[in-house]
Enzyme design. Structure first.
Site, short mmCIF file in Angstrom:
data_model
loop_
_atom_site.label_atom_id
_atom_site.label_comp_id
_atom_site.label_asym_id
_atom_site.label_seq_id
_atom_site.Cartn_x
_atom_site.Cartn_y
_atom_site.Cartn_z
N PRO A 48 0.76 -1.25 0.00
CA PRO A 48 0.00 0.00 0.00
C PRO A 48 0.80 1.31 0.00
O PRO A 48 0.72 2.11 0.93
CB PRO A 48 -0.85 -0.12 1.27
CG PRO A 48 -0.01 -0.94 2.18
CD PRO A 48 0.69 -1.94 1.29
N CYS A 49 1.50 1.58 -1.08
CA CYS A 49 2.21 2.86 -1.19
C CYS A 49 1.22 4.02 -1.32
O CYS A 49 1.58 5.17 -1.05
CB CYS A 49 3.21 2.84 -2.34
SG CYS A 49 2.51 2.42 -3.95
N HIS A 50 -0.03 3.71 -1.68
CA HIS A 50 -1.05 4.77 -1.77
C HIS A 50 -1.37 5.37 -0.40
O HIS A 50 -1.93 6.44 -0.32
CB HIS A 50 -2.33 4.24 -2.45
CG HIS A 50 -2.96 3.08 -1.74
ND1 HIS A 50 -2.56 1.77 -1.99
CD2 HIS A 50 -3.93 3.01 -0.80
CE1 HIS A 50 -3.28 0.95 -1.23
NE2 HIS A 50 -4.11 1.68 -0.50
#
Length: 170
Positions: free
Chosen positions: A137-139
């Protein structure tokens, strides 16, 4: 002998996702995910001639993605293929520790991986090289001022993912 590279595309609310993986005896469903990219993504994987189109290899991963997009899954249970530098792997591990529905700043990630404030740019670069959008989850990483910054899949998709997770202040 190296593992066979397999790929498939699956439909999602973000567009057709390109999944690339390596056959793995230990992975649930038999495939370790090497890349998940979005249409038009900066640095997206491109299908190679020697790869084998194998949609069945991604059934389990596809099931988890469908549950995530439906709001029923908050943590993926997917084996990943090895990749990245030691520093990138530390940063990517820190991404995995950001809980569903929450965000962290680039500075907080830099602190978690033990780099100084000057290392924030290197952290941002490592996050930008994350080959596993959505599932790693880089978002969930935002600017110190709360602004949405950089996402290889585009800021509109970052906003959609954070909205799905309930992580955006209204």
């Amino acid at each position: 002998m190296s593992a066979t590279t397999v790929y498939a595309t699956i439909d999602s609310p973000l567009g057709d996702l390109l999944l690339v993986g390596q056959e793995s005896a230990t992975a649930n469903g038999g495939t370790a995910l090497a890349s998940l990219s979005l249409p038009g993504q900066k640095g997206a994987a491109a299908v190679q001639d020697e790869w084998r189109h194998e949609p069945a290899a991604f059934e389990e991963i596809g099931r988890q993605l469908a549950a995530y997009f439906a709001g029923r899954l908050t943590r993926f249970e997917i084996e990943y293929a090895d990749g990245g530098t030691a520093f990138q792997r530390r940063v990517w591990q820190a991404l995995e520790e950001i809980p569903y529905g929450e965000t962290a700043t680039y500075g907080e990630i830099a602190e978690r991986v033990g780099t100084s404030a000057v290392g924030v740019r290197a952290v941002g670069t490592a996050i930008g090289r994350n080959p596993l959008l959505v599932v790693r989850p880089c978002h969930r990483v935002i600017g110190a001022d709360g602004a949405l910054r950089g996402y290889a899949g585009g800021l509109e998709r970052k906003e959609r993912l954070l909205g799905l997770e309930g992580a955006l202040a209204s």
